[in-house]
Design a protein around this motif. Structure first.
Motif, PDB file in Angstrom:
ATOM      1  N   ASN A  96       0.831  -1.211   0.000  1.00 20.72           N
ATOM      2  CA  ASN A  96       0.000   0.000   0.000  1.00 20.72           C
ATOM      3  C   ASN A  96       0.862   1.256   0.000  1.00 20.72           C
ATOM      4  O   ASN A  96       0.534   2.250  -0.659  1.00 20.72           O
ATOM      5  N   ALA A 100       0.816   4.099  -2.900  1.00 24.28           N
ATOM      6  CA  ALA A 100       0.579   5.505  -2.545  1.00 24.28           C
ATOM      7  C   ALA A 100       1.727   6.417  -2.979  1.00 24.28           C
ATOM      8  O   ALA A 100       1.530   7.623  -3.134  1.00 24.28           O
ATOM      9  N   ASN A 101       2.910   5.854  -3.182  1.00 28.18           N
ATOM     10  CA  ASN A 101       4.086   6.684  -3.466  1.00 28.18           C
ATOM     11  C   ASN A 101       4.706   6.454  -4.841  1.00 28.18           C
ATOM     12  O   ASN A 101       5.813   6.943  -5.103  1.00 28.18           O
TER      13      ASN A 101
END
Length: 120
Positions: A96, A100-101
């Motif tokens: 995750n 997200a990055n």
């Protein structure tokens, strides 16, 4: 100061659980046991040889169990052990984080690559 043998052991474990194929096998087994060919179909890009090696390593480390049911042909099922199930949450959290990055990492890579090309 860290104990060198302990650091070596940690590095060895992190190499196993951080390997991309190990992560994908663990996550594929998260819900239920699977047969070898089921895993191979679900994990795109993995070769039969790599899946065999990965399963053996995970079994050796106590993360996966292998159950053979006598039949013709023999049925072999793979499942996470309690130790393997305890790895699912950290692996999912790391995945995750990566999702997200992605954009930030790609931007940093582009900047670095551009600066590196200019320095040559």
């Amino acid at each position: 100061m860290h104990d060198a043998p302990q650091c070596s052991a940690v590095n060895d474990i992190l190499a196993r659980v951080g390997d991309k194929w190990s992560v994908r096998v663990v996550m594929a087994l998260e819900g239920e046991s699977r047969r070898f060919n089921q895993l191979r179909r679900e994990i795109s890009g993995i070769s039969q040889r790599m899946l065999t090696r990965t399963l053996r390593g995970l079994e050796r480390d106590g993360l996966v169990s292998r159950t053979v049911t006598p039949s013709v042909p023999p049925r072999v099922d793979y499942a996470l052990t309690a130790l393997g199930r305890s790895l699912c949450d950290p692996v999912a959290r790391l995945g995750n984080w990566a999702i997200a990055n992605i954009a930030k990492v790609e931007a940093a890579r582009a900047t670095f690559d551009g600066e590196t090309d200019q320095a040559r």
